[in-house]
Design an enzyme around this catalytic site. Structure first.
Site, PDB file in Angstrom:
ATOM      1  N   HIS A  86       0.808  -1.221   0.000  1.00 23.96           N
ATOM      2  CA  HIS A  86       0.000   0.000   0.000  1.00 23.96           C
ATOM      3  C   HIS A  86       0.842   1.271   0.000  1.00 23.96           C
ATOM      4  O   HIS A  86       0.339   2.346  -0.275  1.00 23.96           O
ATOM      5  CB  HIS A  86      -0.930   0.005   1.227  1.00 23.96           C
ATOM      6  CG  HIS A  86      -2.019  -1.015   1.120  1.00 23.96           C
ATOM      7  ND1 HIS A  86      -3.319  -0.689   0.808  1.00 23.96           N
ATOM      8  CD2 HIS A  86      -1.997  -2.357   1.229  1.00 23.96           C
ATOM      9  CE1 HIS A  86      -4.047  -1.784   0.759  1.00 23.96           C
ATOM     10  NE2 HIS A  86      -3.268  -2.823   1.026  1.00 23.96           N
ATOM     11  N   ASP A 131       3.403   9.402  -0.596  1.00 25.04           N
ATOM     12  CA  ASP A 131       2.216   8.646  -0.208  1.00 25.04           C
ATOM     13  C   ASP A 131       1.968   7.568  -1.257  1.00 25.04           C
ATOM     14  O   ASP A 131       2.089   7.845  -2.453  1.00 25.04           O
ATOM     15  CB  ASP A 131       0.994   9.592  -0.164  1.00 25.04           C
ATOM     16  CG  ASP A 131       0.020   9.259   0.959  1.00 25.04           C
ATOM     17  OD1 ASP A 131      -0.070   8.068   1.312  1.00 25.04           O
ATOM     18  OD2 ASP A 131      -0.642  10.175   1.463  1.00 25.04           O
TER      19      ASP A 131
HETATM   20  C1  GDG Z   1      -2.258   3.789   3.460  1.00 23.43           C
HETATM   21  C2  GDG Z   1      -1.254   4.473   2.501  1.00 23.43           C
HETATM   22  C3  GDG Z   1      -2.972   4.439   0.685  1.00 23.43           C
HETATM   23  C4  GDG Z   1      -8.428  10.119   8.236  1.00 23.43           C
HETATM   24  N1  GDG Z   1      -8.741  10.854   9.317  1.00 23.43           N
HETATM   25  C5  GDG Z   1      -9.944  10.428   9.718  1.00 23.43           C
HETATM   26  C6  GDG Z   1     -10.366   9.418   8.861  1.00 23.43           C
HETATM   27  N2  GDG Z   1      -9.419   9.246   7.962  1.00 23.43           N
HETATM   28  C7  GDG Z   1      -9.510   8.302   6.827  1.00 23.43           C
HETATM   29  C8  GDG Z   1      -9.536   9.028   5.518  1.00 23.43           C
HETATM   30  C9  GDG Z   1      -9.092   7.928   4.550  1.00 23.43           C
HETATM   31  C10 GDG Z   1      -8.126   7.136   5.420  1.00 23.43           C
HETATM   32  O1  GDG Z   1      -8.394   7.461   6.789  1.00 23.43           O
HETATM   33  C11 GDG Z   1      -6.675   7.494   5.144  1.00 23.43           C
HETATM   34  O2  GDG Z   1      -6.280   6.925   3.946  1.00 23.43           O
HETATM   35  P1  GDG Z   1      -5.020   7.442   3.134  1.00 23.43           P
HETATM   36  O3  GDG Z   1      -5.002   6.738   1.843  1.00 23.43           O
HETATM   37  O4  GDG Z   1      -5.139   8.913   2.956  1.00 23.43           O
HETATM   38  O5  GDG Z   1      -3.731   7.182   4.037  1.00 23.43           O
HETATM   39  P2  GDG Z   1      -3.101   5.991   4.974  1.00 23.43           P
HETATM   40  O6  GDG Z   1      -3.875   5.794   6.216  1.00 23.43           O
HETATM   41  O7  GDG Z   1      -1.675   6.400   5.171  1.00 23.43           O
HETATM   42  O8  GDG Z   1      -3.189   4.668   4.081  1.00 23.43           O
HETATM   43  C12 GDG Z   1      -1.980   5.311   1.459  1.00 23.43           C
HETATM   44  C13 GDG Z   1      -3.847   3.646   1.644  1.00 23.43           C
HETATM   45  O9  GDG Z   1      -3.076   2.919   2.618  1.00 23.43           O
HETATM   46  C14 GDG Z   1      -4.708   2.634   0.894  1.00 23.43           C
HETATM   47  O10 GDG Z   1      -3.927   1.779   0.128  1.00 23.43           O
HETATM   48  O11 GDG Z   1      -3.800   5.275  -0.103  1.00 23.43           O
HETATM   49  O12 GDG Z   1      -1.054   5.882   0.549  1.00 23.43           O
HETATM   50  O13 GDG Z   1      -0.336   5.283   3.247  1.00 23.43           O
HETATM   51  O14 GDG Z   1     -10.144   7.106   4.185  1.00 23.43           O
HETATM   52  O15 GDG Z   1     -10.800   9.543   5.261  1.00 23.43           O
HETATM   53  N3  GDG Z   1     -11.545   8.786   8.981  1.00 23.43           N
HETATM   54  C15 GDG Z   1     -12.355   9.171  10.012  1.00 23.43           C
HETATM   55  N4  GDG Z   1     -11.999  10.136  10.892  1.00 23.43           N
HETATM   56  C16 GDG Z   1     -10.822  10.807  10.795  1.00 23.43           C
HETATM   57  O16 GDG Z   1     -10.525  11.695  11.611  1.00 23.43           O
HETATM   58  N5  GDG Z   1     -13.538   8.562  10.157  1.00 23.43           N
END
Ligand code: GDG
Length: 464
Positions: free
Chosen positions: A172, A366
């Site tokens: 990921h 990322d």
């Molecule tokens: C890894 C990789 C890749 C965030 N704050 C809150 C909240 N979130 C949710 C967001 C989003 C998720 O968490 C974060 O996803 P990301 O993709 O931005 O980042 P990572 O957690 O680092 O994920 C990344 C991913 O895996 C999938 O393969 O895209 O590059 O690092 O959905 O909305 N959700 C809630 N409250 C919050 O305060 N409910």
């Protein structure tokens, strides 16, 4: 007749009859968390597994004297199987090697990484324990899908126990160029373990290229391929529409008194570039004073990995920076930056996204970044906001229509913010239309479907 988008999004993945999907990730949601929660992997998999008999195996989240067998809990078509980890294993495997060494290395932050042989030993041992507890649960025709950097050697550990199933792996997070990867002591050992997988997926063509080159250089006959992860955009758009009229969004809108909202949402992680973003915002206020008292940056950054020292010091840095920016720029009736380190409910977030004039997504590195896609999905089609996206997010590879920035330059962020805040409606609409196409094309369902379709082919056709 055209298939509706909704129907296409929930289509059952291509699979051999009767075959079960086995997902392995470091963390399996605890019973309380089963449902939407913070963390990209869990969110994406929720969308993908709804429709197929699934065994989801991983760590329970508990540290205790480990038992040999996994605990099983069935819920709908999914059975969750978890094991505990001993405190010392947890420290070495999770805090030490996975998050203290691999996470910074894979995000090109070698200077933050810390290597200890004992951590690597714990990492290998935990992967072997996962394999030993999982192997007895496997059926001959299961498709096994291993997730992320915590579990790179799991495939090889399963093969060593005689498992002959199809095993796929998806990373990921990004994969770095050779000059950085070489910094990992015994890095070849990890690369060789990729040879156990029938299919290796990464988020972008660029990352897949780096890993393929590294594998070739140490004689592993495997090529990694790109499978860009996404969200369930119909679902997120519907949530945003509903939530935009709800109590939390109304409270937020009232409190803004007509000012434009710039929104950042990230786990509190140094890869997300939160400090750079805040400095860029401060630069906007200095260089483009017409926006003073006219904009608010809301940064939501739920605390993550709070027990890893680097994350504690990041938190201190951001506390100080947020205080300084507000101290310098606030007026008696306006606070430019609102900074929250608590988790906000998902539907509330969706409503906030819909109201935000600008989605500010500026990671330093990322794998993909789902927040960028959620921002796009949440917009009002008649009056969409503008996405500012770091060129170092995997998402930038296929999201034309965003204003793309190099987050290392605060002036570039400031200029992009000014451009977004003053963008004519026509350009906003055109950019959003283009972004919308990509978010509705690269969905979570399509990601899972295409990965499974690529691995569930006759054995002879599996690429070596
Ligand atoms: C890894 C990789 C890749 C965030 N704050 C809150 C909240 N979130 C949710 C967001 C989003 C998720 O968490 C974060 O996803 P990301 O993709 O931005 O980042 P990572 O957690 O680092 O994920 C990344 C991913 O895996 C999938 O393969 O895209 O590059 O690092 O959905 O909305 N959700 C809630 N409250 C919050 O305060 N409910």
């Amino acid at each position: 007749m055209a298939v509706s988008r909704r129907a296409a999004a929930v289509k059952v993945p291509v699979e051999p009859a009767g075959s079960r999907l086995v997902i392995i990730s470091n963390r399996v949601p605890s019973p309380r968390e089963r449902g939407p929660r913070a963390g990209g992997l869990a969110v994406a998999l929720q969308d993908a597994i709804r429709v197929r008999e699934t065994l989801w195996f991983g760590w329970s989240g508990e540290t205790a004297a480990p038992e040999a067998a996994a605990r099983l809990v069935a819920q709908g078509p999914t059975t969750y199987a978890t094991i505990d980890l001993a405190e010392a294993d947890f420290r070495g495997f999770y805090r030490g090697f996975s998050n203290g060494m691999l996470w910074p290395l894979l995000h090109a932050r070698v200077g933050l990484s810390e290597f200890r042989r004992s951590d690597l030993a714990a990492y290998m041992a935990v992967n072997e324990r996962f394999a030993a507890a999982l192997a007895p649960l496997l059926r001959a025709d299961d498709t096994v899908w291993v997730h992320d950097y915590h579990l790179i050697p799991l495939g090889a550990a399963l093969r060593a126990l005689g498992v002959r199933n199809r095993i796929g792996f998806f990373l990921h997070v990004p994969f770095p160029p050779p000059a950085l990867y070489e910094c990992l002591p015994q890095g070849e050992r990890l690369l060789r373990s990729f040879g156990a997988y029938d299919l290796i997926g990464l988020q972008t063509a660029r990352d897949a290229g780096f890993l393929s080159d590294a594998l070739a250089a140490c004689g592993v006959a495997r090529r990694a391929r790109a499978f860009p992860i996404g969200i369930d955009p119909d679902d997120f758009a519907a949530t945003a529409r509903r939530s935009a009229g709800g109590r939390d969004t109304r409270r937020l809108v009232d409190s803004l008194s007509g000012r434009s909202l710039i929104l950042g949402v990230d786990r509190l992680d140094y890869s997300k570039g939160i400090a750079h973003r805040i400095r860029g915002f401060a630069q906007l206020l200095r260089r483009f004073p017409q926006h003073r008292n006219e904009v608010t940056l809301l940064q939501i950054a739920p605390i993550s990995r709070g027990d890893v020292p680097e994350y504690r010091s990041l938190r201190r840095e951001l506390d100080e920076l947020a205080g300084r920016v507000n101290g310098e720029h606030a007026e008696f009736d306006w606070v430019p930056l609102r900074y929250l380190t608590r988790t906000v409910p998902r539907n509330t977030l969706a409503g906030f996204h819909r109201h935000a004039r600008v989605g500010l997504v500026t990671p330093l590195r990322d794998g993909m970044n789902l927040v960028a896609k959620e921002y796009v999905a949440a917009q009002n089609p008649e009056d969409p906001g503008v996405l500012i996206l770091s060129r170092f997010a995997g998402a930038a590879e296929r999201m034309e229509g965003a204003i793309v920035v190099n987050p290392h330059d605060p002036d570039e962020i400031a200029e992009a913010l000014h451009q977004a805040l003053t963008m004519p409606t026509e350009e906003r609409l055109a950019r959003w239309q283009s972004l919308r196409r990509s978010v509705w094309q690269d969905t979570a369902a399509e990601w899972a479907r295409s990965f499974l379709a690529a691995i569930e082919v006759p054995r002879e056709a599996l690429a070596s």
